[in-house]
Design an enzyme around this catalytic site. Structure first.
Site, PDB file in Angstrom:
ATOM      1  N   CYS A   2     -12.099   3.704 -23.706  1.00 40.18           N
ATOM      2  CA  CYS A   2     -12.508   4.915 -24.310  1.00 40.18           C
ATOM      3  C   CYS A   2     -13.514   5.599 -23.611  1.00 40.18           C
ATOM      4  O   CYS A   2     -14.359   5.247 -22.620  1.00 40.18           O
ATOM      5  CB  CYS A   2     -12.935   4.737 -25.640  1.00 40.18           C
ATOM      6  N   ARG A  50     -10.121   7.994 -27.014  1.00 36.40           N
ATOM      7  CA  ARG A  50      -9.414   6.659 -27.283  1.00 36.40           C
ATOM      8  C   ARG A  50      -8.247   6.586 -26.315  1.00 36.40           C
ATOM      9  O   ARG A  50      -7.443   7.338 -26.326  1.00 36.40           O
ATOM     10  CB  ARG A  50      -9.014   6.514 -28.668  1.00 36.40           C
ATOM     11  N   LEU A  51      -8.232   5.442 -25.534  1.00 34.52           N
ATOM     12  CA  LEU A  51      -6.998   5.076 -24.737  1.00 34.52           C
ATOM     13  C   LEU A  51      -6.726   3.845 -25.865  1.00 34.52           C
ATOM     14  O   LEU A  51      -7.552   2.838 -25.764  1.00 34.52           O
ATOM     15  CB  LEU A  51      -7.444   4.464 -23.485  1.00 34.52           C
ATOM     16  N   ILE A  53      -5.475   0.193 -27.099  1.00 31.73           N
ATOM     17  CA  ILE A  53      -5.125  -0.718 -26.586  1.00 31.73           C
ATOM     18  C   ILE A  53      -4.830  -2.079 -27.599  1.00 31.73           C
ATOM     19  O   ILE A  53      -3.713  -2.657 -27.554  1.00 31.73           O
ATOM     20  CB  ILE A  53      -6.256  -1.474 -25.708  1.00 31.73           C
ATOM     21  N   ILE A  54      -5.532  -2.029 -28.864  1.00 30.44           N
ATOM     22  CA  ILE A  54      -5.263  -3.115 -29.772  1.00 30.44           C
ATOM     23  C   ILE A  54      -5.506  -2.123 -31.098  1.00 30.44           C
ATOM     24  O   ILE A  54      -6.172  -1.393 -31.362  1.00 30.44           O
ATOM     25  CB  ILE A  54      -6.676  -3.826 -29.674  1.00 30.44           C
TER      26      ILE A  54
END
Length: 628
Positions: A2, A50-51, A53-54
């Site tokens: 992020c 935000r990227l 991932i979880i």
């Protein structure tokens, strides 16, 4: 992965500038293209990209607790978050997401600032305490994730990348003379400095606190790497422990809900990571590598060997050795002067990886931890001479030789002894700096203008290395060089290169060799296991013999090399002449323009190889042109 931004007004009055915060956040869109949001209160503004991932459906940021007292923005990954979550649940905390962000939030609610000491991962985050009107910032132990900050008037600002802070009205963009000296010595600007004297980087393993009650910045170190205790084991035990420790680090790094792969260069480090991942996975590992259309720079055949052995889903792409179209973009990616030419290839391999996966594993860090660089071998050979010959005699013999011996760029390596003679007249740390400097002291003396030398006021990049020499608690010379590299080259060059190149492509890169528990174990490994009989990374290579072929383990290290010398005599000849002698460079007042003209003439005639100096100048000019 992020991007985070924020602003904190330390005095009451004007509200937070929401439009400015939104612009700062948008400037880092590439770091998190999936989602973005802001939190605004009377004194505080926090932004997040935000990227995912979880916990893709939840985990949005900024994240607040139920009471609204605490607000968190976070960039990174916490690899031990499942264990911490269980511990916090046992203490009575109830979770609403499955993500590591909420673990940090509730960890601070339980343990306060000491929470950061429990985190295992890569991170930079900010926690706002509305009740105490207090802001807490933290950066991971090795500096894998970046964090910049500045104060203008009564407002404190921070961001994951400098480009967000460049948007601030009133930001003093006066360049730091100390940073310029570091750049032309090292090729990067070391923590905590930036190119602007008004902006700083939060150093690795440090926290920063400020509040309405205590507006002065409070910096504290929460972790120090120690080389004091050394393990005493047999060769076989060291090799077994290395595999066990590295397996643990890699296993913790595999948690994700998006496609994961690994870089595969064909070198020891990335090949070791792929081999160990393959042993843990039921599915083929996704791997990628790039090669060049010039055989001397191409390692794809070696990468293919490993891919074939472990039946990976391998993707390889050949790029042109004259792939210099990215040069103008690098200044934008890196925000400040940055001279590692392998950034071109790193960008391309990240671009390739992102077309297949969202998370990629890397072998970065192994060279610093386990003595893999060729320069370590050379410096240890020089140190043997220093140990045997008194300083006064070395000064008497080698200092004159260093001045008189010609600089034979064209000659076989064995005859290019000028730098070695110069280094032998110095102590270990000064000799190390001299050996790795992009521009040696005499070159910087010739390059810098008289006015700029006055601005430097006698500052030399050696002061940076001396600072870390004073901190070092071990006894072995190689360990001292490793410690200096961990504090300077690793974070300032390697990790910066990977973070900016990967984030420019919205790719998360994980570095299991830099799991701090593995780093602590490596610090206890003696030099005899790292460098033996001229072989660097000895213990890693021996441990990997059952996993990898000999020509992967023991061939000379290549790395991502770029044919700069040829570029500046060929396709880039006119461009480098024009840009390095531009009005912008002249008006900067930093340089002796006659020196630049002489270096260009000598290089392009084939008389000397000034490619490193010319590239360093070219990247600085690119920075100036974008900053203008």
């Amino acid at each position: 992965m992020c991007g985070i931004v924020g602003m904190f007004r330390l005095t009451a009055g004007q509200p937070v500038d929401q439009q400015l915060l939104a612009a700062m956040n948008q400037a880092q869109f590439h770091r998190g293209p999936d989602e973005g949001d802001q939190f605004i209160d009377e004194r505080i503004g926090l932004g997040h990209r935000r990227l995912s991932i979880i916990d893709l459906a939840a985990g949005q940021q900024p994240m607040k607790d139920e009471s609204g007292r605490f607000v968190l923005i976070f960039n990174g990954e916490i690899y031990n978050f499942p264990a911490l979550r269980e511990e916090l649940q046992a203490l009575g905390h109830h979770f609403h997401t499955r993500c590591d962000t909420e673990v940090i939030l509730r960890g601070h609610m339980q343990w306060g600032d000491a929470c950061v000491e429990r985190l295992q991962g890569m991170f930079a985050y900010a926690l706002w305490d509305a009740q105490e009107q207090r802001l807490f910032l933290a950066r991971d132990r090795l500096g894998i994730k970046p964090l910049f900050y500045t104060t203008i008037g009564d407002t404190f600002y921070f961001a994951s990348e400098l480009k967000s802070l460049k948007l601030l009205p009133g930001l003093d963009k006066t360049m730091s003379p100390k940073a310029i000296e570091q750049y032309f010595t090292l090729g990067y600007i070391a923590e905590p400095d930036t190119i602007f004297h008004s902006v700083a980087k939060l150093p690795p393993a440090q926290t920063l606190v400020l509040s309405v009650k205590s507006p002065a910045l409070q910096l504290a170190t929460y972790w120090r790497l120690s080389f004091k205790q050394q393990l005493t084991l047999t060769d076989e035990q060291f090799q077994q422990q290395l595999v066990s420790e590295l397996n643990s680090a890699i296993a913790s790094h595999l948690v994700t809900e998006v496609p994961l792969g690994s870089f595969l260069s064909g070198g020891v480090d990335s090949s070791a990571v792929v081999a160990l991942i393959a042993g843990m996975s039921d599915q083929p590992v996704k791997t990628c590598s790039i090669g060049f259309d010039v055989a001397a720079y191409d390692e794809t055949a070696y990468a293919q060997q490993v891919a074939d052995r472990y039946h990976t889903q391998h993707d390889s792409r050949i790029v042109k050795a004259d792939d210099y179209e990215l040069i103008p973009k690098l200044a934008h990616f890196y925000d400040e002067p940055y001279a590692d030419s392998s950034a071109l290839a790193t960008y391309r391999v990240c671009e390739l990886a992102r077309s297949k996966v969202t998370v990629c594993m890397s072998g970065d860090g192994a060279d610093e931890l386990l003595g893999g660089y060729r320069r370590y071998k050379l410096l240890m050979a020089e140190q043997q001479v220093r140990d045997r010959v008194p300083a006064w005699l070395r000064q008497t013999v080698f200092k004159p030789l260093g001045k008189l011996y010609p600089k034979l760029d064209w000659a076989p390596r064995v005859l290019r002894a000028k730098t070695t003679f110069q280094s032998l007249a110095m102590d270990l740390v000064e000799g190390y700096l001299h050996g790795i400097s992009l521009l040696k002291q005499h070159q910087r003396d010739a390059l810098f203008s008289d006015d700029f030398k006055l601005q430097l006021g006698g500052y030399n990049s050696l002061e940076l290395f001396r600072r870390y020499e004073a901190e070092f608690d071990g006894d072995e010379p190689l360990a001292l060089l490793q410690y200096i590299d961990l504090k300077t080259y690793l974070v300032g060059d390697i990790l910066t290169k990977v973070d900016r190149a990967s984030m420019a492509n919205s790719l998360e890169v994980r570095v299991p060799f830099l799991d701090h528990k593995f780093v602590e174990w490596c610090a206890k490994v003696p030099t005899s296991q790292k460098l033996r009989a001229g072989e660097g990374k000895y213990v890693l290579k021996k441990a990997m013999e059952p996993y990898l072929p000999s020509d992967i383990l023991y061939r000379p290290k290549m790395g991502f090399r770029v044919p700069l010398a040829e570029w500046f005599r060929g396709e880039l000849k006119q461009q480098v002449n024009t840009r390095l002698q531009s009005e912008l460079m002249q008006k900067s007042g930093l340089f002796n323009m006659q020196t630049i003209a002489r270096w260009l003439k000598e290089h392009q005639s084939g008389q000397s190889d000034h490619s490193t100096a010319l590239w360093t100048l070219l990247m600085f000019e690119n920075f100036l042109s974008q900053a203008a």
